[in-house]
Scaffold this active site. Sequence first.
Site, PDB file in Angstrom:
ATOM      1  N   LYS A  36      19.961  12.344   2.901  1.00 57.42           N
ATOM      2  CA  LYS A  36      18.812  12.468   3.796  1.00 57.42           C
ATOM      3  C   LYS A  36      17.727  11.462   3.407  1.00 57.42           C
ATOM      4  O   LYS A  36      17.776  10.875   2.320  1.00 57.42           O
ATOM      5  CB  LYS A  36      18.264  13.894   3.733  1.00 57.42           C
ATOM      6  CG  LYS A  36      17.768  14.317   2.347  1.00 57.42           C
ATOM      7  CD  LYS A  36      17.529  15.829   2.272  1.00 57.42           C
ATOM      8  CE  LYS A  36      17.047  16.231   0.891  1.00 57.42           C
ATOM      9  NZ  LYS A  36      16.933  17.691   0.761  1.00 57.42           N
ATOM     10  N   TYR A  71     -10.912  -3.893  -6.180  1.00 60.97           N
ATOM     11  CA  TYR A  71     -11.869  -3.013  -5.510  1.00 60.97           C
ATOM     12  C   TYR A  71     -12.504  -2.034  -6.501  1.00 60.97           C
ATOM     13  O   TYR A  71     -11.823  -1.420  -7.312  1.00 60.97           O
ATOM     14  CB  TYR A  71     -11.157  -2.190  -4.431  1.00 60.97           C
ATOM     15  CG  TYR A  71     -10.682  -3.009  -3.262  1.00 60.97           C
ATOM     16  CD1 TYR A  71     -11.577  -3.738  -2.473  1.00 60.97           C
ATOM     17  CD2 TYR A  71      -9.328  -3.044  -2.937  1.00 60.97           C
ATOM     18  CE1 TYR A  71     -11.126  -4.474  -1.385  1.00 60.97           C
ATOM     19  CE2 TYR A  71      -8.872  -3.777  -1.847  1.00 60.97           C
ATOM     20  CZ  TYR A  71      -9.783  -4.493  -1.074  1.00 60.97           C
ATOM     21  OH  TYR A  71      -9.337  -5.211  -0.014  1.00 60.97           O
TER      22      TYR A  71
END
Length: 393
Positions: free
Chosen positions: A57, A286
């Site tokens: 999956k 940042y």
Amino acid sequence: MSDLFVDNPQSAGLEHQNGSDPRQRAWMEVSAQAVESNARALRQLLAPGCALMAVVKADGYGHGAETVARAAICGGATSLGVATLQEGIELRRAGLELPVLVLGNLIQVEDLRACLHWQLMPTLSSMREALLCQNLASGSGRRFAVQLKLDTGMTRLGCDWQDGSRLTQAIQQLDQLILRGVYSHLALADGGPSGDAERITRLQQERFEAVTRAHRSDNLQFHLANSAGTLRDRSLHHDQVRVGLALYGHAPSEHLNQTVPLEPAMGVKARVSLIRDVPAGVGVSYGHRFVTSRPSRLAVVGIGYADGVSRCLSGQIAVLHAGRRLPQVGAITMDQLMVDATDHPTLDVGDVVTLLGSDGDAVIHPQDWAELSDSIPWEVLCSFKHRLPRLVV
Ligand SMILES: *Cc1c(COP(=O)(O)O)cnc(C)c1O
């Protein structure tokens, strides 16, 4: 620039659709051979009559569903598990013909009709779905193979285990259905060998076996164990195990690490795109969360959170180069991150660093990232994005 495009991408079989080398910036390497050998190692642990379902999956836990399905089959898997209808259809379109179980619950009649068409086995949790399937099959003149799920303590999908025997019988009486299996799912099998994990796992096992005992002669496949259950205790194996994480080379927890030799199948790599020499006292990225404490040599690496390197890991991870660890510094940005290469003067533009996987004797596991970001290895593996080219090596 030493190893920039030193390999001929054509000869390595790595050419991209547009003809350029997909290893220009950042990429994932998937070892089909590792998946195959993990499947083989897992099979060795199983009793001769016990089957291995490869759980593929979420695009094979990020590795590529078709690639890992084929590798797992070579290693001895005899069925596949997916979460969604679409994932099942994609395996069929890829030409895979072995049994596929849809582990999620399908609620729309159209979805169940597609299941019948593509010969995918739906998971039933109630009589409602069983009757929908019976009606669909009657209309089509085809019998519909299905599996029943019991909830023995996970409290997610499945009918109450106390109703398991009654539902098993009722479904077997629906003439258009073929009940192939009855299964359940463990909630704590990765926990330590004593305490709650052991107590709850045993309780789930007892509940499951109360149903299986009543239907022993019914030609049904009974299955309970995920990777953790498979590695934990052979008495949890029953007729089949459903293995995801271990197939990709990772144990669900530290104490289950020694059961079988597992080889990680995924590597994540990126190139240095720029080297900067900066003085002490300079803020990096940042928010200036990192400030250089000495004159520093910083390497800009072309991978970021839009590729799947979680921003939560900022300033906590390392990358590998030439068997050594270089600390990542400052906030991880969308497309890039910075590495402190002050102590690695040979690192150069175009060099490849390893974010996950091994380089020489050094190795970084998804578990390492998981511990730093309040996550789990399953989530780390599934977090890589389509922007990252995936190369089967
Ligand atoms: C995902 C899943 C598995 C595989 O779990 P792993 O821990 O990755 O081995 C098995 N069974 C069910 C029902 C699942 O949803």
